[in-house]
Scaffold this motif. Structure first.
Motif, short mmCIF file in Angstrom:
data_model
loop_
_atom_site.label_atom_id
_atom_site.label_comp_id
_atom_site.label_asym_id
_atom_site.label_seq_id
_atom_site.Cartn_x
_atom_site.Cartn_y
_atom_site.Cartn_z
N GLY A 43 0.79 -1.23 0.00
CA GLY A 43 0.00 0.00 0.00
C GLY A 43 0.82 1.27 0.00
N VAL A 44 1.93 1.29 -0.71
CA VAL A 44 2.77 2.49 -0.76
C VAL A 44 2.13 3.50 -1.71
N LEU A 45 1.83 4.68 -1.17
CA LEU A 45 1.30 5.78 -1.99
C LEU A 45 2.42 6.79 -2.20
N LEU A 46 2.53 7.30 -3.44
CA LEU A 46 3.63 8.19 -3.82
C LEU A 46 3.12 9.56 -4.22
N ASP A 47 4.00 10.56 -4.07
CA ASP A 47 3.67 11.89 -4.59
C ASP A 47 4.05 11.96 -6.06
N SER A 48 3.90 13.11 -6.67
CA SER A 48 4.17 13.25 -8.11
C SER A 48 5.65 13.07 -8.46
N ASP A 49 6.54 13.20 -7.48
CA ASP A 49 7.97 12.99 -7.72
C ASP A 49 8.41 11.57 -7.41
N GLY A 50 7.49 10.71 -7.00
CA GLY A 50 7.82 9.32 -6.69
C GLY A 50 8.25 9.09 -5.25
N ALA A 51 8.12 10.10 -4.39
CA ALA A 51 8.48 9.95 -2.97
C ALA A 51 7.32 9.34 -2.20
N PRO A 52 7.62 8.46 -1.24
CA PRO A 52 6.54 7.86 -0.44
C PRO A 52 5.79 8.90 0.39
N LEU A 53 4.47 8.77 0.41
CA LEU A 53 3.60 9.61 1.24
C LEU A 53 3.04 8.82 2.42
N PHE A 63 2.25 4.33 3.78
CA PHE A 63 2.43 2.90 3.51
C PHE A 63 1.88 2.11 4.68
N GLN A 64 1.72 0.81 4.48
CA GLN A 64 1.27 -0.10 5.52
C GLN A 64 2.48 -0.79 6.14
N TYR A 65 2.57 -0.75 7.47
CA TYR A 65 3.66 -1.42 8.19
C TYR A 65 3.07 -2.20 9.35
N ARG A 66 3.18 -3.51 9.28
CA ARG A 66 2.66 -4.40 10.32
C ARG A 66 1.19 -4.09 10.64
N SER A 67 0.40 -4.04 9.60
CA SER A 67 -1.05 -3.82 9.68
C SER A 67 -1.45 -2.43 10.17
N LYS A 68 -0.51 -1.48 10.19
CA LYS A 68 -0.83 -0.12 10.57
C LYS A 68 -0.53 0.82 9.42
N SER A 69 -1.35 1.84 9.27
CA SER A 69 -1.11 2.86 8.25
C SER A 69 -0.09 3.85 8.78
N CYS A 70 0.96 4.09 8.03
CA CYS A 70 2.00 5.05 8.41
C CYS A 70 1.98 6.22 7.43
N LEU A 71 2.01 7.42 7.98
CA LEU A 71 2.01 8.65 7.20
C LEU A 71 3.39 9.28 7.31
N VAL A 72 4.01 9.57 6.18
CA VAL A 72 5.35 10.18 6.16
C VAL A 72 5.22 11.59 6.74
N CYS A 73 6.10 11.91 7.71
CA CYS A 73 6.01 13.21 8.39
C CYS A 73 7.31 14.01 8.28
N SER A 74 8.14 13.66 7.32
CA SER A 74 9.36 14.42 7.02
C SER A 74 9.57 14.42 5.52
N LYS A 75 10.48 15.25 5.06
CA LYS A 75 10.81 15.22 3.64
C LYS A 75 11.69 13.99 3.39
N ASN A 99 3.21 6.43 17.30
CA ASN A 99 4.68 6.46 17.37
C ASN A 99 5.26 7.12 16.13
N ARG A 100 6.37 7.80 16.33
CA ARG A 100 7.12 8.37 15.22
C ARG A 100 8.36 7.51 15.04
N MET A 101 8.55 6.98 13.83
CA MET A 101 9.64 6.03 13.57
C MET A 101 10.46 6.45 12.37
N PHE A 102 11.74 6.08 12.39
CA PHE A 102 12.65 6.31 11.28
C PHE A 102 12.66 5.06 10.41
N PHE A 103 12.52 5.24 9.10
CA PHE A 103 12.52 4.12 8.16
C PHE A 103 13.57 4.33 7.08
N GLU A 104 14.16 3.23 6.66
CA GLU A 104 14.95 3.20 5.43
C GLU A 104 14.25 2.21 4.51
#
Length: 93
Positions: free
Chosen positions: A8-18, A20-32, A72-77
């Motif tokens: 469920g990865v949703l992207l912006d017009s530049d292809g950056a993640p907005l 995604f689903q992580y362990r059955s939870k919806s995660c919203l990107v909160c940084s550039k 929770n706020r988490m760092f992802f790679e």
């Protein structure tokens, strides 16, 4: 950490993640998100690459970002396998 497949990865017009689903939870990107490219081990693909397609097979799009699941706020790679359009988590903290 072993890599985990993302759904469920949703992207912006530049292809950056907005989001995604992580362990059955919806995660919203909160940084550039920060994008860079890494290389696969070329010798694993040397015999299977069609002429002119080497770059697409060998390069891997990588992203570093902060995301929140509402609690929770988490760092992802993240790793994006472009030819397959597959997303994986390579690090979370």
């Amino acid at each position: 950490m072993q890599t985990e497949t993302l759904a469920g990865v949703l992207l912006d017009s530049d292809g950056a993640p907005l989001s995604f689903q992580y362990r059955s939870k919806s995660c919203l990107v909160c940084s550039k998100p920060v994008r860079w490219y890494s290389r696969k081990l070329w010798w694993e693909f040397a015999g299977s690459a069609a002429k002119g397609n080497g770059q697409a097979i060998l390069e891997v799009e990588m992203w570093r970002l902060w995301a929140t699941d509402g609690e929770n706020r988490m760092f992802f790679e993240l790793r994006h396998q472009i030819p397959e359009d597959a997303w994986e988590i390579t690090e979370v903290s």
